[in-house]
Design an enzyme around this catalytic site. Structure first.
Site, PDB file in Angstrom:
ATOM      1  N   GLY A  46      39.236  42.529  26.919  1.00  0.00           N
ATOM      2  CA  GLY A  46      37.930  41.891  26.931  1.00  0.00           C
ATOM      3  C   GLY A  46      37.243  42.127  28.258  1.00  0.00           C
ATOM      4  CD  GLN A  51      35.522  40.469  33.600  1.00  0.00           C
ATOM      5  OE1 GLN A  51      35.433  40.413  32.379  1.00  0.00           O
ATOM      6  NE2 GLN A  51      36.656  40.737  34.221  1.00  0.00           N
ATOM      7  CB  CYS A  88      41.146  38.498  34.806  1.00  0.00           C
ATOM      8  SG  CYS A  88      39.360  38.668  34.886  1.00  0.00           S
ATOM      9  CG  LEU A  89      39.990  44.403  32.912  1.00  0.00           C
ATOM     10  CD1 LEU A  89      38.953  45.225  32.161  1.00  0.00           C
ATOM     11  CD2 LEU A  89      41.244  45.223  33.160  1.00  0.00           C
ATOM     12  CD  GLU A 131      36.782  38.585  28.493  1.00  0.00           C
ATOM     13  OE1 GLU A 131      35.911  38.640  29.388  1.00  0.00           O
ATOM     14  OE2 GLU A 131      37.935  39.017  28.664  1.00  0.00           O
ATOM     15  CG  HIS A 134      34.854  36.210  32.836  1.00  0.00           C
ATOM     16  ND1 HIS A 134      35.130  36.222  34.182  1.00  0.00           N
ATOM     17  CD2 HIS A 134      35.910  36.825  32.243  1.00  0.00           C
ATOM     18  CE1 HIS A 134      36.310  36.818  34.393  1.00  0.00           C
ATOM     19  NE2 HIS A 134      36.808  37.182  33.227  1.00  0.00           N
TER      20      HIS A 134
HETATM   21 NI    NI Z   1      38.568  38.152  32.844  1.00  0.00          NI
END
Ligand code: NI
Length: 159
Positions: A46, A51, A88-89, A131, A134
């Site tokens: 996701g 981001q 998380c990326l 997500e 975020h």
């Molecule tokens: Ni994330």
């Protein structure tokens, strides 16, 4: 295919509340395409628009059953709970234990601004919660129970 730079925790853009999308413009279509490309390139399940530095309520999710594009998502109902590792990326190489709903019903708009309702369980439910957080400036690290681990040092999950 265009990749966007993924913002890393500490970047203030990850702590802001995102704005609703009013209409689909060519720029938003391009953003969604780039978010999908970036998520797949980084092996994520996701990605949320903040981001990649855009404060709009857009997320993309793919837990292995094809992509979901969610514009202005609203979680309408949750039930049950699951506890497991989450990453998380925006915080590469780390994971922490987080408890989430095990079942989620979300209402959102797709890339054509057609409204739909999606029900998700387990990993999909977790991804939807993560997500959507975020979009409200919330990183999973604020929900971690216990330590944040380096991925190569993760203790086994208890059965
Ligand atoms: Ni994330």
């Amino acid at each position: 295919m265009a990749l966007r730079k993924v913002r890393i925790q500490g970047d203030p853009v990850l702590e802001k509340t995102c704005k609703e999308v009013k209409e689909i413009t060519p720029r938003i279509r391009e953003l969604i395409e780039d978010m999908l490309d970036t998520m797949y390139e980084e092996n994520g399940v996701g990605l949320a628009a903040p981001q990649v530095g855009v404060l709009k309520r857009i997320v993309v999710i793919d837990v292995g059953e094809g992509p979901y594009i969610m514009i202005n998502p609203v979680i309408e109902e949750t039930s049950g709970s699951q506890t497991g590792y989450e990453g998380c990326l925006s915080l590469p190489g780390k994971s922490g234990m987080v408890t989430r709903a095990n079942h989620v019903r979300v209402r959102a708009f797709d890339e054509n601004m057609d409204e739909y309702v999606l029900e998700g369980e387990e990993l999909l439910a977790r991804a939807i919660c993560h997500e959507c957080d975020h979009l409200n400036g919330i990183m999973y690290t604020s929900l971690v129970e216990g330590e944040l681990y380096n991925n190569e040092e993760l203790p086994a999950e208890e059965e």
